[in-house]
Design an enzyme around this catalytic site. Structure first.
Site, mmCIF file in Angstrom:
data_model
loop_
_atom_site.group_PDB
_atom_site.id
_atom_site.type_symbol
_atom_site.label_atom_id
_atom_site.label_comp_id
_atom_site.label_asym_id
_atom_site.label_seq_id
_atom_site.Cartn_x
_atom_site.Cartn_y
_atom_site.Cartn_z
ATOM 1 N N GLU A 5 3.915 -14.497 -39.491
ATOM 2 C CA GLU A 5 2.739 -15.274 -39.056
ATOM 3 C C GLU A 5 2.245 -16.186 -40.172
ATOM 4 O O GLU A 5 2.122 -15.754 -41.325
ATOM 5 C CB GLU A 5 1.642 -14.300 -38.636
ATOM 6 C CG GLU A 5 0.923 -14.690 -37.376
ATOM 7 C CD GLU A 5 1.816 -14.728 -36.146
ATOM 8 O OE1 GLU A 5 2.271 -15.818 -35.752
ATOM 9 O OE2 GLU A 5 2.068 -13.651 -35.581
ATOM 10 N N HIS A 6 1.969 -17.427 -39.786
ATOM 11 C CA HIS A 6 1.535 -18.471 -40.741
ATOM 12 C C HIS A 6 2.597 -18.712 -41.816
ATOM 13 O O HIS A 6 2.281 -19.116 -42.928
ATOM 14 C CB HIS A 6 0.163 -18.142 -41.347
ATOM 15 C CG HIS A 6 -0.961 -18.328 -40.360
ATOM 16 N ND1 HIS A 6 -1.754 -19.439 -40.336
ATOM 17 C CD2 HIS A 6 -1.375 -17.542 -39.335
ATOM 18 C CE1 HIS A 6 -2.646 -19.327 -39.346
ATOM 19 N NE2 HIS A 6 -2.420 -18.184 -38.717
ATOM 20 N N THR A 7 3.816 -18.446 -41.471
ATOM 21 C CA THR A 7 4.933 -18.754 -42.377
ATOM 22 C C THR A 7 5.617 -20.059 -41.967
ATOM 23 O O THR A 7 6.275 -20.689 -42.790
ATOM 24 C CB THR A 7 5.982 -17.617 -42.347
ATOM 25 O OG1 THR A 7 6.218 -17.276 -40.975
ATOM 26 C CG2 THR A 7 5.491 -16.402 -43.100
ATOM 27 N N TYR A 15 -7.653 -22.405 -39.026
ATOM 28 C CA TYR A 15 -6.198 -22.606 -39.114
ATOM 29 C C TYR A 15 -5.895 -23.721 -40.111
ATOM 30 O O TYR A 15 -5.065 -23.568 -41.007
ATOM 31 C CB TYR A 15 -5.641 -22.954 -37.725
ATOM 32 C CG TYR A 15 -4.137 -23.093 -37.683
ATOM 33 C CD1 TYR A 15 -3.332 -22.024 -37.305
ATOM 34 C CD2 TYR A 15 -3.508 -24.288 -38.041
ATOM 35 C CE1 TYR A 15 -1.944 -22.142 -37.272
ATOM 36 C CE2 TYR A 15 -2.128 -24.415 -38.014
ATOM 37 C CZ TYR A 15 -1.355 -23.347 -37.624
ATOM 38 O OH TYR A 15 0.011 -23.465 -37.603
ATOM 39 N N ASP A 52 6.194 -22.296 -32.191
ATOM 40 C CA ASP A 52 5.937 -22.080 -30.765
ATOM 41 C C ASP A 52 6.926 -22.862 -29.897
ATOM 42 O O ASP A 52 7.522 -22.320 -28.964
ATOM 43 C CB ASP A 52 4.507 -22.482 -30.415
ATOM 44 C CG ASP A 52 3.475 -21.722 -31.244
ATOM 45 O OD1 ASP A 52 3.841 -20.678 -31.802
ATOM 46 O OD2 ASP A 52 2.333 -22.182 -31.325
ATOM 47 N N SER A 101 0.417 -21.307 -24.445
ATOM 48 C CA SER A 101 0.376 -22.065 -23.191
ATOM 49 C C SER A 101 0.567 -23.554 -23.477
ATOM 50 O O SER A 101 1.132 -24.278 -22.658
ATOM 51 C CB SER A 101 -0.940 -21.821 -22.455
ATOM 52 O OG SER A 101 -2.030 -22.200 -23.268
ATOM 53 N N SER A 102 0.156 -24.018 -24.654
ATOM 54 C CA SER A 102 0.305 -25.450 -24.951
ATOM 55 C C SER A 102 1.769 -25.810 -25.172
ATOM 56 O O SER A 102 2.247 -26.814 -24.631
ATOM 57 C CB SER A 102 -0.565 -25.867 -26.137
ATOM 58 O OG SER A 102 -0.337 -25.039 -27.238
ATOM 59 N N GLY A 148 -5.434 -20.048 -23.991
ATOM 60 C CA GLY A 148 -6.368 -19.622 -25.043
ATOM 61 C C GLY A 148 -6.181 -18.186 -25.489
ATOM 62 O O GLY A 148 -7.049 -17.612 -26.136
HETATM 63 C C1 GLA Z 1 -0.006 -20.942 -34.078
HETATM 64 C C2 GLA Z 1 0.791 -22.197 -34.438
HETATM 65 C C3 GLA Z 1 2.159 -21.842 -35.012
HETATM 66 C C4 GLA Z 1 2.037 -20.814 -36.127
HETATM 67 C C5 GLA Z 1 1.142 -19.644 -35.714
HETATM 68 C C6 GLA Z 1 0.887 -18.704 -36.842
HETATM 69 O O1 GLA Z 1 0.611 -20.277 -33.027
HETATM 70 O O2 GLA Z 1 0.948 -22.996 -33.304
HETATM 71 O O3 GLA Z 1 2.799 -23.006 -35.449
HETATM 72 O O4 GLA Z 1 1.575 -21.412 -37.303
HETATM 73 O O5 GLA Z 1 -0.102 -20.087 -35.205
HETATM 74 O O6 GLA Z 1 2.030 -18.040 -37.210
#
Ligand code: GLA
Length: 384
Positions: A34-36, A225, A173, A128-129, A123
């Site tokens: 996550e957040h990588t 974010y 995503d 979903s986006s 959300g």
């Molecule tokens: C959201 C962002 C992704 C990613 C995650 C965190 O989903 O759309 O690109 O950064 O947060 O892992």
């Protein structure tokens, strides 16, 4: 009615005609990492059986009209609005963003009428986006006969979101939604975009992934974010590396010693250790040791809670309740500040774990969470 039937019915009712086709794109969860992604690192998401379906046909007037079952008023725009990021806003911006990104890449995008129906909750952090972007992209590529190899779709859809919608998200995503494969998790190197499909056959192992939707409102999710992303980029600059991906776990202590505030040190520690947890998870899955992944998931959660500081109480409670009820591991999935938790459970214990989380929520006076067990599904596709 299935989601595909709802899209078709919506198309017929709205436009008084038959669609030329229907394109379906899944939501995703991220198993770990996550957040990588925006740190050029590693992620391991998989596509969900929940899908967004777009029924579409070309429009001779060269305009785009899009209707969604979530908002009965259709949105119409032409090239002028599509060519100026931000001109179309709200949910339709994801559609206009795709038109914009295709046109910006030099494609002759056909005008189209589109009807959108979705089973991916909006959300909840289940992308979903990315699902609507990818289904619309697939539809426009097919309808226009555009020469755009699928390998380039994730970047293009990401550009729609970054530059048209204005959300500074990474590549995870769209990659999961476009490249996901049934029974597999997608091991993605976000720097090179190399992927490896890692077998993740939960069914055969008697396991399941339980997804708990905290239904906690996203609190300041966008601003936070962007702030996390900025602090990672600043730390990389201070350390003299292209991205935090370039800091190995073995070099972490030396790197931390060169940073002078504690908050940045914690942000960096999360990213560096999280990348390693993805690699360790992949090693275990390759050896078919799915249960052993549990502690890595839980360690990832602790890192997001304590170092990256992106969880909220509803999320932490769901993780704790799932673990107390026997989950092998549990963690928040997605960008944070609300959204979903996933727990690795024995398939026949999923109901017990779900009930334990629901009870823990009731005890604290939280609204009941949504719960769902999922298996990895396939990526965006045209329906027959
Ligand atoms: C959201 C962002 C992704 C990613 C995650 C965190 O989903 O759309 O690109 O950064 O947060 O892992």
């Amino acid at each position: 009615m299935t989601v595909a039937d709802r899209a078709t019915a919506g198309f017929r009712q709205r436009y008084g005609a038959e669609p030329s086709g229907r394109w379906a794109a899944p939501g995703r969860v991220n198993l770990i990492g996550e957040h990588t992604d925006y740190n050029d690192g590693f992620v391991l998401p998989f596509a969900l059986p929940l899908r967004t379906v777009v029924a579409a046909a070309t429009a001779p007037d060269g305009h785009w009209t899009v209707w969604s079952e979530l908002d009965d008023t259709p949105v119409e725009f032409g090239a002028e609005q599509a060519d100026e990021p931000g001109r179309v806003d709200g949910w339709a911006a994801y559609v206009a963003g795709v038109v914009w990104a295709l046109r910006a890449a030099g494609h002759d995008v056909p005008g189209a009428r589109l009807a959108v129906a979705s089973d991916v909750p909006v959300g909840s952090g289940l992308s979903s986006s990315a699902a609507i972007e990818s289904a619309v992209l697939a539809a426009l590529v097919d309808l226009g006969g555009l020469d755009l190899p699928r390998g380039r779709w994730p970047r293009l859809a990401q550009r729609a979101e970054n530059d048209y919608v204005g959300a500074p998200t990474g590549i995870m995503d769209q990659s999961a939604v476009i490249r996901g494969r049934e029974g597999h998790a997608l091991f993605l190197d976000c720097r090179t975009e190399d992927v490896e499909q890692i077998p993740f056959d939960l069914d055969r192992a008697g396991l399941a992934v339980l997804v708990v939707d905290s239904r906690a409102p996203h609190r300041h999710a966008d601003g936070e974010y962007a702030a996390r992303r900025r602090s990672c980029e600043q730390a990389a600059a201070t350390l003299g590396v292209t991205a935090l991906r370039d800091v190995a776990v073995a070099d972490l202590d030396a790197a931390l010693a060169r940073l002078d505030d504690d908050e940045t040190r914690r942000r960096v520690r999360h990213v560096v250790t999280e990348n390693q947890r993805v690699l360790d998870t992949v090693t275990l899955l390759r050896a078919d040791r799915i249960r052993d992944v549990g502690p890595l998931l839980t360690a990832s959660h602790a890192s997001m809670r304590d170092d990256f500081e992106i969880t909220v109480p509803e999320i932490d409670i769901a993780v704790e309740a799932a673990l107390s009820a026997g989950a092998y591991g549990a963690r928040m999935t997605g960008g944070g500040f609300g959204g979903c938790v996933l727990a690795l459970v024995d398939a026949d214990a999923a109901d017990v774990v779900a009930a334990a989380v629901t009870d823990a929520y009731a005890e604290r006076g939280y609204a009941a969470p949504g719960t769902l067990t999922v298996l990895p599904a396939g990526g965006v596709t045209r329906l027959r």
